[in-house]
Design a protein around this motif. Structure first.
Motif, PDB file in Angstrom:
ATOM      1  N   LEU A 100       0.847  -1.192   0.000  1.00 35.91           N
ATOM      2  CA  LEU A 100       0.000   0.000   0.000  1.00 35.91           C
ATOM      3  C   LEU A 100       0.886   1.247   0.000  1.00 35.91           C
ATOM      4  O   LEU A 100       1.843   1.335   0.768  1.00 35.91           O
ATOM      5  CB  LEU A 100      -0.910   0.022   1.232  1.00 35.91           C
ATOM      6  CG  LEU A 100      -1.840  -1.174   1.415  1.00 35.91           C
ATOM      7  CD1 LEU A 100      -2.581  -1.067   2.745  1.00 35.91           C
ATOM      8  CD2 LEU A 100      -2.830  -1.284   0.261  1.00 35.91           C
ATOM      9  N   ILE A 109      -6.364   4.661  -2.918  1.00 35.92           N
ATOM     10  CA  ILE A 109      -5.747   3.363  -3.206  1.00 35.92           C
ATOM     11  C   ILE A 109      -6.791   2.384  -3.744  1.00 35.92           C
ATOM     12  O   ILE A 109      -6.563   1.696  -4.747  1.00 35.92           O
ATOM     13  CB  ILE A 109      -5.082   2.795  -1.932  1.00 35.92           C
ATOM     14  CG1 ILE A 109      -3.867   3.642  -1.553  1.00 35.92           C
ATOM     15  CG2 ILE A 109      -4.685   1.335  -2.132  1.00 35.92           C
ATOM     16  CD1 ILE A 109      -3.260   3.276  -0.200  1.00 35.92           C
ATOM     17  N   VAL A 110      -7.937   2.314  -3.082  1.00 31.26           N
ATOM     18  CA  VAL A 110      -8.975   1.367  -3.485  1.00 31.26           C
ATOM     19  C   VAL A 110      -9.640   1.797  -4.788  1.00 31.26           C
ATOM     20  O   VAL A 110     -10.054   0.965  -5.599  1.00 31.26           O
ATOM     21  CB  VAL A 110     -10.018   1.211  -2.359  1.00 31.26           C
ATOM     22  CG1 VAL A 110     -11.147   0.272  -2.782  1.00 31.26           C
ATOM     23  CG2 VAL A 110      -9.346   0.675  -1.091  1.00 31.26           C
ATOM     24  N   GLU A 112      -8.263   3.315  -7.370  1.00 31.32           N
ATOM     25  CA  GLU A 112      -7.414   3.313  -8.567  1.00 31.32           C
ATOM     26  C   GLU A 112      -7.810   2.250  -9.595  1.00 31.32           C
ATOM     27  O   GLU A 112      -7.898   2.552 -10.796  1.00 31.32           O
ATOM     28  CB  GLU A 112      -5.947   3.160  -8.174  1.00 31.32           C
ATOM     29  CG  GLU A 112      -5.008   3.317  -9.340  1.00 31.32           C
ATOM     30  CD  GLU A 112      -3.560   3.423  -8.922  1.00 31.32           C
ATOM     31  OE1 GLU A 112      -2.712   3.644  -9.790  1.00 31.32           O
ATOM     32  OE2 GLU A 112      -3.278   3.279  -7.715  1.00 31.32           O
ATOM     33  N   VAL A 129     -16.087   2.621  -3.517  1.00 28.30           N
ATOM     34  CA  VAL A 129     -15.082   2.497  -2.466  1.00 28.30           C
ATOM     35  C   VAL A 129     -15.748   2.403  -1.094  1.00 28.30           C
ATOM     36  O   VAL A 129     -15.382   1.569  -0.254  1.00 28.30           O
ATOM     37  CB  VAL A 129     -14.095   3.678  -2.505  1.00 28.30           C
ATOM     38  CG1 VAL A 129     -13.252   3.734  -1.228  1.00 28.30           C
ATOM     39  CG2 VAL A 129     -13.185   3.560  -3.721  1.00 28.30           C
ATOM     40  N   ARG A 162      -9.061  -3.459  -2.337  1.00 29.19           N
ATOM     41  CA  ARG A 162      -8.455  -3.003  -3.591  1.00 29.19           C
ATOM     42  C   ARG A 162      -8.515  -4.092  -4.657  1.00 29.19           C
ATOM     43  O   ARG A 162      -8.801  -3.822  -5.828  1.00 29.19           O
ATOM     44  CB  ARG A 162      -6.994  -2.597  -3.351  1.00 29.19           C
ATOM     45  CG  ARG A 162      -6.284  -2.132  -4.608  1.00 29.19           C
ATOM     46  CD  ARG A 162      -4.850  -1.751  -4.322  1.00 29.19           C
ATOM     47  NE  ARG A 162      -4.097  -2.846  -3.726  1.00 29.19           N
ATOM     48  CZ  ARG A 162      -2.852  -2.743  -3.293  1.00 29.19           C
ATOM     49  NH1 ARG A 162      -2.219  -1.585  -3.377  1.00 29.19           N
ATOM     50  NH2 ARG A 162      -2.227  -3.774  -2.767  1.00 29.19           N
ATOM     51  N   ALA A 165     -11.958  -4.271  -6.192  1.00 32.12           N
ATOM     52  CA  ALA A 165     -12.515  -3.050  -6.770  1.00 32.12           C
ATOM     53  C   ALA A 165     -12.871  -3.205  -8.242  1.00 32.12           C
ATOM     54  O   ALA A 165     -13.869  -2.645  -8.706  1.00 32.12           O
ATOM     55  CB  ALA A 165     -11.533  -1.895  -6.584  1.00 32.12           C
TER      56      ALA A 165
END
Length: 327
Positions: A100, A109-110, A112, A129, A162, A165
């Motif tokens: 991360l 982050i999640v 992307e 998210v 992530r 996602a």
């Protein structure tokens, strides 16, 4: 019979070795991962487990062989087609902190994979998210914080969010709980099991811990020196492993049961140098039942019963024994 979502055929990965040579990390691997199952991949450190997981996702380029995902040959894909297909293939890494970006907020982050792979708008990504963070038990408010503000187990949940996602079909979990405390391991394993069941995911679960694999896997595949040497259902594997190496692995797992009389089988010697492997069977230098044929002929991975394969001239479970135990 459930169809295979992932098929590897004669998959080979090589790394540069000493003095300009090449080291085979994977040796003509054949493996099917069935739609909706969790396949546990086990073996000693350095046997090629992580390399296989990364090769199946094209994170590592194979030297030769074929990888099919839902009928599409991944080894032939390039550019935009490969990037689009990769949205269906994700990974949960061993180190939940190192994977991360410490400078970014969790929400970014999640989000992307949604923005890059799925082309979502910012508003769509923000909504997704929040739902994902709720799904993994952190809550939408976690999105405004950074990785260092979370515990190891929470960071692994972020890694799972992530990975989910882009709504993948296939996930590789590479030692995903080995860095966590035992109590947190159970929580993350239960989360992964629930996601496989509820979302119809297919998962390759890589671990050196047979106890963890027994909890989560439907089938077991065993690796040794870059080869798959046994594939069996979880129940068949733990009841009666067919390869001598598998039996030694299983015997090393502590069993705290009154009256347990199982004898531990200790393997002699070290894992051979992958740059200079033995002739014939790769396991013969440590095998307690090796015969002359093991030195002169490399065994093939062959089916000894429906759904059960072993790479051994002298499998410890015959097809007759397997059928008798199933009756």
């Amino acid at each position: 019979m459930t169809a295979a979502l992932i098929q590897a055929r004669e998959l080979r990965v090589e790394y540069p070795g000493r003095a300009g040579g090449r080291v085979r990390a994977l040796r003509d691997v054949d493996l099917d991962i069935l739609q909706g199952e969790t396949l546990g991949l086990v073996g000693e450190s350095g046997c090629g487990k992580s390399t296989l997981g990364r090769a199946l996702l094209r994170v590592i380029e194979p030297a030769s062989g074929r990888i099919e995902f839902d009928g599409t040959d991944l080894t032939r894909l390039r550019g935009r087609r490969l990037r689009r297909t990769r949205a269906e293939l994700q990974m949960v890494f061993q180190d939940p902190f190192g994977s991360l970006n410490p400078r970014r907020r969790i929400a970014d982050i999640v989000a992307e994979p949604l923005l890059r792979a799925r082309g979502a708008t910012r508003a769509e990504a923000a909504k997704a998210v929040a739902e994902l963070l709720d799904l993994v038990g952190l809550g939408a408010e976690a999105g405004g914080r950074r990785p260092h503000e979370f515990s190891g187990g929470q960071r692994q949940r972020i890694g799972i969010a992530r990975a989910l996602a882009s709504s993948p079909q296939f996930v590789v979990a590479d030692e995903a709980v080995s860095a966590l405390d035992v109590s947190i391991q159970a929580q993350v394993l239960n989360l992964l099991s629930d996601l496989v069941r509820d979302r119809g995911l297919t998962m390759l679960f890589i671990s050196h811990d047979l106890g963890v694999v027994r909890h989560i896997a439907d089938r077991i595949a065993v690796m040794y020196l870059g080869q798959i040497i046994e594939v069996a259902s979880r129940d068949d594997f733990f009841a009666a492993p067919a390869h001598p190496y598998s039996r030694a692995l299983l015997s090393s797992v502590p069993v705290l049961r009154p009256g347990d009389t199982r004898q531990q089988e200790v393997l002699e010697g070290e894992l051979p140098d992958p740059a200079n492997p033995p002739e014939g069977c790769l396991f013969r230098t440590r095998c307690p039942i090796a015969i002359e044929r093991c030195r002169t002929h490399a065994p093939e991975l062959r089916e000894i019963a429906p759904g059960r394969s072993v790479r051994c001239h002298l499998p410890l479970v015959s097809s007759e024994q397997h059928l008798a135990s199933s009756d």
